[in-house]
Design an enzyme around this catalytic site. Structure first.
Site, PDB file in Angstrom:
ATOM      1  N   ASP A 199      -1.486 -29.753  13.537  1.00 55.30           N
ATOM      2  CA  ASP A 199      -0.539 -29.913  14.634  1.00 55.30           C
ATOM      3  C   ASP A 199       0.615 -28.910  14.521  1.00 55.30           C
ATOM      4  OD1 ASP A 199       0.154 -31.779  16.884  1.00 55.30           O
ATOM      5  OD2 ASP A 199       1.984 -31.990  15.710  1.00 55.30           O
ATOM      6  N   GLU A 255      -2.919 -25.410  15.489  1.00 51.62           N
ATOM      7  CA  GLU A 255      -2.327 -25.345  16.822  1.00 51.62           C
ATOM      8  C   GLU A 255      -1.178 -24.346  16.762  1.00 51.62           C
ATOM      9  OE1 GLU A 255      -0.736 -28.453  20.216  1.00 51.62           O
ATOM     10  OE2 GLU A 255       0.019 -28.613  18.176  1.00 51.62           O
ATOM     11  N   HIS A 331      -6.015 -33.700  24.441  1.00 54.85           N
ATOM     12  CA  HIS A 331      -5.155 -34.852  24.778  1.00 54.85           C
ATOM     13  C   HIS A 331      -3.786 -34.437  25.318  1.00 54.85           C
ATOM     14  CE1 HIS A 331      -3.791 -33.450  20.952  1.00 54.85           C
ATOM     15  NE2 HIS A 331      -2.726 -34.185  21.068  1.00 54.85           N
TER      16      HIS A 331
END
Ligand code: NOJ
Length: 559
Positions: A199, A255, A331
């Protein structure tokens, strides 16, 4: 280390919306186990599962309060071990989400850290003194609106948070923090986890002099280039690789907001020993007005020429220097066919056309749950949405700043909000789409009676079976993994055409991204004299005939 992930197709599960096994309205790990055979039938190789750890759920699990414990609504640690085993029994790998740029403010480290300036955890986060007038240390903004700093009385200081104020940023300058992260990675990898989606990993290194951003009209707090790619980022990634990743045969995808095809190599060039691939935002940002105070809610029309330019740039820049992560949905993104295509009268053709273009490129394709059945955006009232991003933006931009009208904001929510991708997975046409027997945590998309897995499995021409075929091609055809890439018709606003080539073999990938029939003339020079269809979304590929709305196919040159 083998590069197994180069031939792999990843399926992302957002656990709270996938399948509820116990009727509490939340998806859970046992629900995922129930559906492993479905995923095996689809043919995917890897499941990336969004965070399942203990969390107050301020940002749906991206705010972790215990990295070693499964959140009770999702199950237990034993359930997680069972999921790993059951997936492995089916030759499916499990990739977990590493959220290490920040923790929850309810994590023990933060609870200790905020107590005083001189406790063992005091430097686990970024704490800065207020300015002389008591205001925030600088003008940095949070991704979810407002300042990136929150005042804490106990220390008479501000702490940094790039996301909600319940997500304080970890201080990676502190070697103890880095060691904690490496230890928790090993904890899960020793249980069999096969890799990590990381993340906002590009944000872990900060500009520790914390300079102000240059002022921008209409914006008090700014989020910009300094929020990512800090000075020590690659040093940390190399260290993480040395300390942890190199010891396992694993897959990593970071990411990387703020990255472009130039700096991507710094992350993914195998020689540099950092990550395998990164998730870019460049192509996802083409429908937003840059530097607008209304952020992602400032909509711009979809532009196929721009999409082709960006994705092709990544293809050519990384060829031989790294590896792409190929995605349109996750998402954090709405459903692609609602966003840039047609989710009504050409829903199926359109879903297959986007899939063809994406899966025809070099890289590892990612399928987000529901994408394989052509799920569409939700169209709810404001109060029916759950996402903190929507509600913070509404308060700040519509109510406080009045920089966007309610009407325009809602139009943007329907088009772009993250909850579009987070509505429950539609399994069948029974109540709540077969997702839960209880009350779903967020409303099921009312189109579930028409769009669901059971329907898809019945229809041999379904989107599901099209994906199944694309995945099979990825496994069997080296040209998809190894072949070179060349974009044609760069300035054509409707046609997406490129060629892959490997060891004398040539494939032409074609998509018509419009609702019009398009004459074949411009495409003709690229058509092979003799060819056969590899895959197509209208049942056949026609020579010398106009391309139909959202028609897409791959043809192969015959010698
Ligand atoms: C990116 C995640 O994908 C998103 O869902 C989350 O809100 C932020 N990072 C913060 O963790």
């Amino acid at each position: 280390m083998s590069n197994w992930w180069k031939k792999a197709v990843v399926y992302q599960i957002y656990p709270r919306s996938f399948k509820d096994s116990n009727g509490d309205g939340y998806g859970d790990l046992n629900g995922i186990i129930e559906k492993l055979d479905y995923l095996k039938k689809l043919g995917i190789d890897v499941i990336w599962i969004s965070p399942v750890y203990e969390s107050p759920q301020d940002d749906n699990g991206y705010d972790i309060s215990d990295y070693r414990k499964i959140y009770e609504k999702f199950g237990t640690n034993a359930d997680m071990e069972n999921l790993i085993e059951e997936a492995h029994n089916r030759d499916i790998k499990i990739v977990m989400d590493l959220v290490a740029n920040h923790t929850s403010d309810e994590h023990f480290w933060f609870e200790e850290s905020k107590k005083s300036k001189d406790n063992p955890y005091s430097n686990y986060y970024f704490w800065l003194d207020p300015k002389a007038d008591g205001s925030e240390p600088n003008n940095w903004g949070s991704s979810f609106c407002g300042s990136a700093w929150e005042y804490s009385k106990e220390r008479n200081q501000y702490y940094l948070h790039y996301y909600t104020k319940k997500q304080p940023d970890l201080n990676w300058e502190n070697p103890k923090v880095r060691q904690e992260v490496y230890d928790l990675m090993k904890f899960w990898m020793d249980k069999g986890v096969d890799g990590w989606r990381m993340d906002v990993i590009a944000s872990i290194s900060k500009y520790t002099d914390f300079p102000d951003y240059p002022e921008r009209p209409g914006e008090k707090y700014i989020k910009g280039f300094m929020h990512a790619n800090g000075p020590r980022l690659h040093e940390y990634l190399k260290e993480m690789n040395r300390e942890v990743l190199s010891k396992y045969d694993c897959m990593t995808v970071g990411e990387a907001p703020g990255s472009d095809s130039e700096n991507a190599r710094l992350f993914v060039d195998p020689e540099r020993k950092e990550l395998n691939m990164i998730i870019t935002f460049e192509h996802m940002n083409i429908d937003r007005i840059p530097n607008s105070p209304n952020k992602k809610w400032a909509l711009k029309d979809f532009d196929l020429i721009e999409l082709k330019r960006i994705l092709s740039n990544w293809q050519t820049k990384l060829l031989n220097y790294g590896w792409n992560a190929l995605y349109f949905e996750n998402h954090d993104q709405p459903r692609i066919i609602s966003r840039w295509g047609n989710d009504t009268n050409y829903r199926k053709e359109c879903a297959k056309a986007f899939a063809t273009i994406l899966h025809g490129m070099q890289g590892t394709p990612y399928i987000y749950q529901g994408e394989e059945i052509g799920m569409v955006n939700a169209h709810y009232k404001l109060k029916e949405y759950d996402d903190v991003e929507i509600h913070n933006a509404y308060k700040e931009l519509v109510e406080k700043d009045k920089s966007i009208s309610e009407e325009d904001f809602m139009a943007a929510v329907w088009n772009k909000s993250r909850d579009n991708g987070r509505t429950p997975m539609q399994w069948d046409s029974s109540e709540n789409a077969g997702f839960t027997t209880g009350n779903p945590w967020i409303k099921v998309n009312p189109r579930y009676t028409e769009i669901n897995v059971a329907e898809e499995l019945e229809d041999e021409n379904s989107i599901f079976y099209y994906y199944q075929k694309l995945i099979k091609l990825r496994h069997e055809e080296e040209i998809l993994t190894e072949g070179s890439f060349k974009l044609y018709l760069t300035e054509d606003p409707s046609l997406y055409v490129y060629e892959r080539e490997f060891k004398g073999e040539k494939w032409l990938v074609v998509g018509n991204f419009s609702e019009e029939e398009i004459e074949i003339d411009s495409l003709k020079p690229y058509f092979y004299e003799k060819w056969e269809s590899v895959i197509n979304n209208y049942g056949e590929v026609r020579d010398n005939m106009p391309l139909r709305p959202y028609e897409a196919f791959i043809i192969k040159k015959i010698k």
